[in-house]
Design an enzyme around this catalytic site. Sequence first.
Site, PDB file in Angstrom:
ATOM      1  N   GLY A   1       0.785  -1.228   0.000  1.00 30.93           N
ATOM      2  CA  GLY A   1       0.000   0.000   0.000  1.00 30.93           C
ATOM      3  C   GLY A   1       0.817   1.278   0.000  1.00 30.93           C
ATOM      4  O   GLY A   1       0.309   2.337   0.374  1.00 30.93           O
TER       5      GLY A   1
ATOM      6  N   GLU B   1       8.588   4.820  -5.463  1.00 31.08           N
ATOM      7  CA  GLU B   1       9.639   3.957  -6.031  1.00 31.08           C
ATOM      8  C   GLU B   1      11.029   4.484  -5.677  1.00 31.08           C
ATOM      9  O   GLU B   1      11.956   4.475  -6.486  1.00 31.08           O
ATOM     10  CB  GLU B   1       9.484   3.827  -7.553  1.00 31.08           C
ATOM     11  CG  GLU B   1       8.134   3.297  -8.003  1.00 31.08           C
ATOM     12  CD  GLU B   1       7.859   1.860  -7.591  1.00 31.08           C
ATOM     13  OE1 GLU B   1       8.790   1.163  -7.138  1.00 31.08           O
ATOM     14  OE2 GLU B   1       6.692   1.425  -7.718  1.00 31.08           O
TER      15      GLU B   1
END
Length: 199
Positions: A14, A86
């Site tokens: 998540g 990321e």
Amino acid sequence: MAQLYYRYGTMNSGKTIEILKVAYNYEEQGKGVVIMTSALDTRDGVGYVSSRIGMKRPALAIEETTDIFGYIRDLPEKPYCVLVDEAQFLKRHHVYDLARVVDELDIPVMAFGLKNDFRNELFEGSKYLLLLADKIDEIKTICQYCKKKATMVLRTQDGLPVYDGEQIQIGGNETYISVCRKHYFAPMITSNKEQNYDN
């Protein structure tokens, strides 16, 4: 005082949903944010933060040569927060730029990413975020095969576990599985219907 936060978790924990939620909360109060992501993540096109449940937003794609500090410093309006998805794919100099954004521009930065790769080694971005972050938080999820906390990422190819190879290979659920330590070393690669949750 602004701080550098690193929130890490395995696949499907998540992380991206959390970024989108934080951005929404700031913007709901009329406070602008900057959302960034690695240009290496091309699953939904370069320059997008996209969750597996279908939420998607444009983001500044961080390339090898991106000057993050200069970009934020030169914005016409100072953002209330910088959000980075990321973050494991960042290079050392990117992470140091994020620290400068916090220390010199007094803007909080929240970076989200994986901690370790499928070989169970730190990514470059993760390594430097773990070293430089003021606050580190784990976003938890459960193992694909049991009820334990997932702490590792297993890469699979043609239904078999892979422990060697290139560190970066962008994929989704078909390539990477979040697992506990036990199932990292002894995976039970079967269809979801056949999983045994008693282990």
